[in-house]
Scaffold this active site. Structure first.
Site, PDB file in Angstrom:
ATOM      1  N   HIS A  66       0.961  -1.266  -0.054  1.00 54.83           N
ATOM      2  CA  HIS A  66      -0.153  -0.015  -0.169  1.00 54.83           C
ATOM      3  C   HIS A  66       0.942   1.193  -0.102  1.00 54.83           C
ATOM      4  O   HIS A  66       0.467   2.238  -0.268  1.00 54.83           O
ATOM      5  CB  HIS A  66      -0.934   0.217   1.317  1.00 54.83           C
ATOM      6  CG  HIS A  66      -0.548   0.249   2.503  1.00 54.83           C
ATOM      7  ND1 HIS A  66      -0.062  -0.591   3.302  1.00 54.83           N
ATOM      8  CD2 HIS A  66      -0.016   1.385   3.088  1.00 54.83           C
ATOM      9  CE1 HIS A  66       0.522  -0.028   4.492  1.00 54.83           C
ATOM     10  NE2 HIS A  66       0.463   1.247   4.380  1.00 54.83           N
ATOM     11  N   ILE A  74     -12.033 -22.767   7.108  1.00 55.02           N
ATOM     12  CA  ILE A  74     -11.606 -22.921   8.390  1.00 55.02           C
ATOM     13  C   ILE A  74     -12.297 -22.006   9.423  1.00 55.02           C
ATOM     14  O   ILE A  74     -12.791 -20.710   9.167  1.00 55.02           O
ATOM     15  CB  ILE A  74     -10.336 -22.969   8.897  1.00 55.02           C
ATOM     16  CG1 ILE A  74      -9.678 -21.641   8.040  1.00 55.02           C
ATOM     17  CG2 ILE A  74      -9.438 -24.124   8.203  1.00 55.02           C
ATOM     18  CD1 ILE A  74      -7.992 -21.578   8.362  1.00 55.02           C
ATOM     19  N   GLY A 100      -6.906 -25.621   0.754  1.00 53.29           N
ATOM     20  CA  GLY A 100      -8.089 -25.795   0.231  1.00 53.29           C
ATOM     21  C   GLY A 100      -8.989 -26.363   1.239  1.00 53.29           C
ATOM     22  O   GLY A 100      -9.807 -27.346   1.161  1.00 53.29           O
ATOM     23  N   VAL A 101      -9.297 -25.588   2.399  1.00 51.86           N
ATOM     24  CA  VAL A 101     -10.118 -25.824   3.534  1.00 51.86           C
ATOM     25  C   VAL A 101     -10.762 -24.401   3.904  1.00 51.86           C
ATOM     26  O   VAL A 101     -10.464 -23.568   3.846  1.00 51.86           O
ATOM     27  CB  VAL A 101      -9.509 -26.510   4.586  1.00 51.86           C
ATOM     28  CG1 VAL A 101      -8.986 -27.759   4.408  1.00 51.86           C
ATOM     29  CG2 VAL A 101      -8.415 -25.447   5.234  1.00 51.86           C
ATOM     30  N   ASP A 148       0.089  -7.733   1.714  1.00 53.23           N
ATOM     31  CA  ASP A 148       0.444  -6.265   1.651  1.00 53.23           C
ATOM     32  C   ASP A 148       2.000  -6.249   1.529  1.00 53.23           C
ATOM     33  O   ASP A 148       2.516  -5.318   2.431  1.00 53.23           O
ATOM     34  CB  ASP A 148      -0.150  -5.405   2.797  1.00 53.23           C
ATOM     35  CG  ASP A 148      -0.126  -4.100   2.617  1.00 53.23           C
ATOM     36  OD1 ASP A 148      -0.119  -3.569   1.556  1.00 53.23           O
ATOM     37  OD2 ASP A 148       0.173  -3.535   3.736  1.00 53.23           O
ATOM     38  N   GLY A 196       4.044   7.120   7.947  1.00 51.63           N
ATOM     39  CA  GLY A 196       5.204   7.047   7.401  1.00 51.63           C
ATOM     40  C   GLY A 196       6.035   5.803   7.719  1.00 51.63           C
ATOM     41  O   GLY A 196       6.815   5.509   7.397  1.00 51.63           O
ATOM     42  N   ASN A 197       5.521   5.356   8.858  1.00 50.89           N
ATOM     43  CA  ASN A 197       6.151   3.844   9.382  1.00 50.89           C
ATOM     44  C   ASN A 197       5.835   2.645   8.641  1.00 50.89           C
ATOM     45  O   ASN A 197       6.817   1.685   8.625  1.00 50.89           O
ATOM     46  CB  ASN A 197       5.910   3.737  10.624  1.00 50.89           C
ATOM     47  CG  ASN A 197       6.677   4.303  11.869  1.00 50.89           C
ATOM     48  OD1 ASN A 197       6.219   5.260  12.424  1.00 50.89           O
ATOM     49  ND2 ASN A 197       7.887   3.808  12.029  1.00 50.89           N
ATOM     50  N   SER A 198       4.851   2.854   7.579  1.00 55.44           N
ATOM     51  CA  SER A 198       4.624   1.721   6.797  1.00 55.44           C
ATOM     52  C   SER A 198       5.638   1.115   6.140  1.00 55.44           C
ATOM     53  O   SER A 198       6.521   2.005   5.411  1.00 55.44           O
ATOM     54  CB  SER A 198       3.629   1.872   5.838  1.00 55.44           C
ATOM     55  OG  SER A 198       2.267   2.025   6.422  1.00 55.44           O
TER      56      SER A 198
END
Length: 494
Positions: free
Chosen positions: A129, A295, A292-293, A159, A234-236
């Site tokens: 992002h 949950i 493929g479950v 992300d 800004g920390n992202s």
């Protein structure tokens, strides 16, 4: 502002009063105080520790003293390897699910974030992002040098994104093991909040395996490390490190009603980061292994309702036709409690662990069935149900439909997801994501329609639709399922 000024004035007054008192202390008394002060300072030097793990010590009186954590060395090693990222793009108004961790505007926009150098030849990990929609990405090092970065690849399901700058002998952060991070452990967040470069904050690991429902993707992996290290816009994309200076996560989100830090922040575990970065570097896209479950998490009420003998694990609510789980014999009602040697307590932990494997990898799934423990070998598959890896970077992808024929159809096509298989009870098909002017729209098909057969032939991938349509010189019969789940047929002349 008044509160700040008041606190400062009180502190200043206290300091002045202390200085004034020394004028009335006798020389003998002053010497005694000086000796005591030297002893206190010496004791402080003794109890200081270079890294964090507190170790109980005993004084001569038997009192317990805990060593003071010291983050100087870890900070010194980390800050040169954390970069400032500036993304430039044509901006538009949109909702930001990440609590405003990067800025933007209207017209020609700029986003500010952080990144972590993960190799000395210039590969940089950051959040998707931070650079999403960017047509130009600038990387500024701690020493103020600036580079234009190449986008190697992105993975919206975690992300994460991988960048590359052309430079050698760069400082980089070694990757630790996020499985070894424990609640209560000291960690540091390093980044560029509010464009304040090379900022370090400290906190502890508050929790692990947090799922926040931030990522809008069917295959999203959310198993965040939660910390109380201060993280702000800004920390992202910046580093979460342990006190050994090892990367344990990529800071991604905050819990906030204001867009600024309000007590908790969240990081993608480094074990996922490592796997995603390797895939993006080698293939240009992530090679995700999938069980493929369907949950669910387990709580006391859920366990009582389904007569379960444990509160830990991921409850299997269903398996996907043609998926790895069904092929291996996993059934609805099973509780997955272990993958290889890693214990599983929640569904997010299962997603995190499986997210570190590729299609074709074999894992041993430990589960409980009717209270009885058993192990099953599972060979993971990709989204299309295959056990093979995608084409490596620079190699031509075989499954790309021919552009001219695809444009003639007027549709963006994609293989159906495991969710579609589960909801509609089908093994294969191709979904129409979007329709433009072309043969399919003219025939009456709509967005979201799933094509299961053309002229009685099953379709599994977009190429099948292109080929079968191209082979027909006369009538075409398309069978499929509407978004409401109803079977429908379309017949027309090609």
């Amino acid at each position: 502002m008044k509160k700040l000024l008041g606190a400062f004035a009180l502190a200043a007054f206290g300091a002045a009063a202390g200085v004034g008192i020394t004028h009335y202390v006798s020389q003998d008394r002053y010497d005694q105080l000086e000796v005591k002060l030297d002893k206190v300072m010496e004791r402080n030097r003794v109890v200081q520790t270079r890294f964090t793990t507190p170790t109980p010590l005993k004084t001569s009186t038997g009192a317990t003293v805990v060593e003071v954590p010291n983050f100087i060395q870890a900070s010194a090693e980390a800050t040169p390897a954390v970069v400032h990222i500036k993304s430039y793009f044509e901006s538009s108004k949109s909702d930001d699910p990440f609590g405003g961790l990067f800025g933007g505007g209207y017209g020609r926009g700029q986003a500010a974030g952080s990144g972590v150098i993960i190799s000395q030849d210039g590969f940089i990990a950051t959040n998707n992002h931070v650079i999403e929609r960017a047509d130009k990405i600038e990387v500024v090092l701690e020493d103020k040098r600036s580079f234009e970065a190449q986008l190697i690849g992105t993975d919206p399901t975690t992300d994460l994104a991988l960048l590359k700058i052309e430079e050698e002998a760069l400082p980089f952060l070694p990757m630790g093991n996020s499985n070894e991070a424990v609640v209560g452990e000291w960690v540091l967040a390093v980044g560029n909040p509010f464009n304040l470069t090379s900022t370090v904050t400290a906190g502890i690991v508050s929790a692990k395996g947090r799922s926040l429902n931030l990522l809008d993707d069917e295959f999203a992996i959310e198993s965040f490390i939660q910390t109380d290290a201060a993280v702000n816009p800004g920390n992202s994309g910046g580093a979460l490190i342990n006190t050994k200076g090892q990367l344990v996560g990529i800071n991604t989100a905050i819990a906030s009603e204001t867009g600024s830090y309000a007590g908790y922040s969240f990081a993608v575990p480094v074990n996922i980061v490592r796997k995603v970065m390797e895939d993006l570097r080698e293939f240009g896209e992530v090679q995700r292994g999938i069980i493929g479950v369907q949950i669910n998490n387990i709580n006391a009420q859920f366990a009582e309702r389904y007569d379960l003998t444990t509160l830990n694990g991921a409850y299997v609510n269903g398996t996907i036709p043609g998926g790895a789980a069904r092929e291996a014999g996993i059934e609805r009602g099973d509780v997955i409690v272990r993958v290889d040697e890693t214990p599983i307590n929640t569904s997010s932990e299962l997603q995190e662990v499986i997210g570190t494997y590729r299609p074709g990898d074999k894992v041993v799934i430990g589960l409980l069935r009717d209270g009885q423990a058993m192990n099953l070998d599972v060979i993971l598959r990709n989204r299309e149900g295959k056990t093979t890896l995608g084409a490596r970077r620079g190699e031509e992808k075989e499954d790309e439909p021919r552009m001219a024929e695809k444009e003639e159809l007027g549709a963006e096509l994609a293989p159906i997801s495991y969710k579609d298989q589960f909801e509609y009870g089908i093994d294969s098909g191709v979904k129409i994501k979007t329709l433009t002017r072309g043969k399919l729209k003219d025939a009456g098909l709509e967005d979201g329609f799933i094509i299961t057969r053309i002229n009685k032939e099953f379709v599994e991938k977009p190429d099948d639709v292109v080929d079968l349509m191209g082979e027909s010189d006369g009538s075409v019969l398309i069978e499929g399922i509407t978004v409401e789940g109803k079977k429908k047929f379309f017949a027309f002349e090609n």
